[in-house]
Design an enzyme around this catalytic site. Sequence first.
Site, mmCIF file in Angstrom:
data_model
loop_
_atom_site.group_PDB
_atom_site.id
_atom_site.type_symbol
_atom_site.label_atom_id
_atom_site.label_comp_id
_atom_site.label_asym_id
_atom_site.label_seq_id
_atom_site.Cartn_x
_atom_site.Cartn_y
_atom_site.Cartn_z
ATOM 1 N N GLY A 36 -0.321 7.242 1.406
ATOM 2 C CA GLY A 36 0.247 8.578 1.496
ATOM 3 C C GLY A 36 -0.377 9.418 2.608
ATOM 4 N N THR A 82 5.132 -1.438 7.937
ATOM 5 C CA THR A 82 5.286 -2.227 6.712
ATOM 6 C C THR A 82 6.730 -2.216 6.216
ATOM 7 O OG1 THR A 82 4.702 -0.296 5.413
ATOM 8 C CG2 THR A 82 2.924 -1.822 5.952
ATOM 9 N N CYS A 118 6.385 5.584 8.376
ATOM 10 C CA CYS A 118 5.589 5.452 7.159
ATOM 11 C C CYS A 118 6.501 5.523 5.940
ATOM 12 C CB CYS A 118 4.538 6.546 7.072
ATOM 13 S SG CYS A 118 3.540 6.386 5.579
ATOM 14 N N THR A 153 -3.764 -5.838 8.127
ATOM 15 C CA THR A 153 -4.291 -6.337 6.863
ATOM 16 C C THR A 153 -5.368 -7.407 7.062
ATOM 17 O OG1 THR A 153 -2.176 -5.794 5.868
ATOM 18 C CG2 THR A 153 -3.546 -7.332 4.657
ATOM 19 N N ASN A 192 0.839 -1.192 0.000
ATOM 20 C CA ASN A 192 0.000 0.000 0.000
ATOM 21 C C ASN A 192 0.873 1.240 0.000
ATOM 22 O OD1 ASN A 192 -0.273 1.867 2.535
ATOM 23 N ND2 ASN A 192 0.115 -0.187 3.337
ATOM 24 N N ALA A 193 0.352 2.255 -0.673
ATOM 25 C CA ALA A 193 1.007 3.569 -0.659
ATOM 26 C C ALA A 193 -0.106 4.605 -0.644
ATOM 27 C CB ALA A 193 1.901 3.744 -1.882
#
Lengths: 311, 260
Positions: A80, A201, A138, A274, A77-78
């Site tokens: 943002g 992550t 992040c 997740t 995932n990105a």
Amino acid sequence: MTKEVKQVLVDMSVNLGGMKMQNPIAVASGTFGYGREYQDFVDITRIGAVIVKGTTLEERYGNLAPRIYETPAGMLNAIGLENPGIDVFLNDYLPSLRQDGVTLVANIAGNTVDEYALISRKIDKHPGIAGIELNISCPNVKQGGMQFGTDPELVKQVVQAVKSETKLPVIPKLSPNVTDIVSIAKAARDGGADALSMINTLMGMAVDIERKRPVLGNIFGGLSGPAIKPVALRMIYQVYKEVDLPILGGGGIVNTRDALEFILVGASAVSIGTGNFVNPAIAEEIAQGLENYVIEQGLNGINELVGAAVL
Amino acid sequence: MPLSEKGLVISNQRVGRDLWEMEFLAPGIAAESKPGQFVHIRVGDDHDPLLRRPLSLYDIDQNLGRITLLYKIAGRGTNLLSKFNPDQLIDVMGPLGKGFNLLQGRRVILVGGGVGIAPLLFLARELQARQNEIAVFYGGSSSDEMCSPDRFVNLGVGIMTATMDGSTGFKGLVTDMMKTSIDPLSIDYFYTCGPEAMMAAVAEYAVQHDIAGEVSLEEYMACGVGACLGCARKLKVTDNAYVKICKDGPVFPMHDVELR
């Protein structure tokens, strides 16, 4: 002969660096929105702690699509850090959330040490938040984020700055994208952290061979899901041995056995991330599964299992 | 209100090349479903592939509590879905998302491309019940990749097909066929789902003739309920903010969306 029903009482509560949880199950930031999105599928009052979506000082729109991509036993995932900003969160979202009687944990991210401090000061003035998780890990934002989590000196500075603004338990979330996780954990401890959250992550990417381009709009994204569980277990094991702080452990937990593995290598509580996407009721189910296990094993409480597999 | 239900598979069969139709009983979800919404399905018991698959509602029989899906095998997830047998249970969340705006007593055009025809059948059924005049245009690359138009015909809805190879119906783009077949002055609204280039052609035509409509979008999804913010899309009408296809959509006003 009358059958005697034996009431089994076990203690599933956890004290995570001063933050009380009714059971060891938290839902991870960014996987559970603000707690309301999943309300039709799970009883959130049965979850030990809800860690809400990462919040920054100003509103952030997030990254270009595609933002997610499935990988073997995992996903990238990105997002943002898309969020409405701390003031909107505190003034518009929090008042109704705190009526739910849920242990709410804020997750904050800043571009600078001062921003982390300022956001924490704002949170400290509002009732209803039980702790602050520091997103210093992040991988999906250009400024701040992971760069704070990979430099021990910066980790210490951020934690110190936040601690000076709030009496709430402060829980830095560590990045696995480092060579020596123990040195980062020690820096967080030296800055005054009350507990550690790990792991965030792992940075990765995916490639579209038809378009000959990276899949994600942000090119790189964070890998999560069962694929990362062995890495998370190893890092928690290492940190548990070296650093005397309670750990909120997570990384690919999808069932009770997984949760037990994390607890046995030193996690006092665990976070489901997740796994919520696969089964929205998973947090409630694992909380019950752990309680059943404690009863079956004839233990008094979940705390007896913490670190039991660490040699 | 959406819910989680174990559906009982009634049938699951191939209806074209890589095109499958599955029927299952899920009365709770069926009772709540509206055209354009979707269900989020677990395709296996283990965790690879990991995520649920979002699939639009092809048809619903609320009396029987039956949901019908039309899906194309596009990868491992949909391949696993095709392995489900009758009497097996299937883990379904739904109905999710916002569906189509159901007009009453209007003249409407439905344009579907490929497996994008799926949500338009349930839509046609509900529009028919609301006294709309409906014409459906259905395009694909070749007839063997398309489902039979019978389900539309059986509703009493006119349907015209187009294929790129001319194997059935008009030879060429479904949108070209549509443009030569309709009088824009007699059209009130468009509904479309399919490849974005096709939907863009419909939207362009609609703009030229000042007609409103809706599009149904697709994007990789994780949660399906607006929690993960994975399926983001920019709208023309909202400066830099993103909408979420799973929660704010998948159906959007045609002229709000920047189609790719």
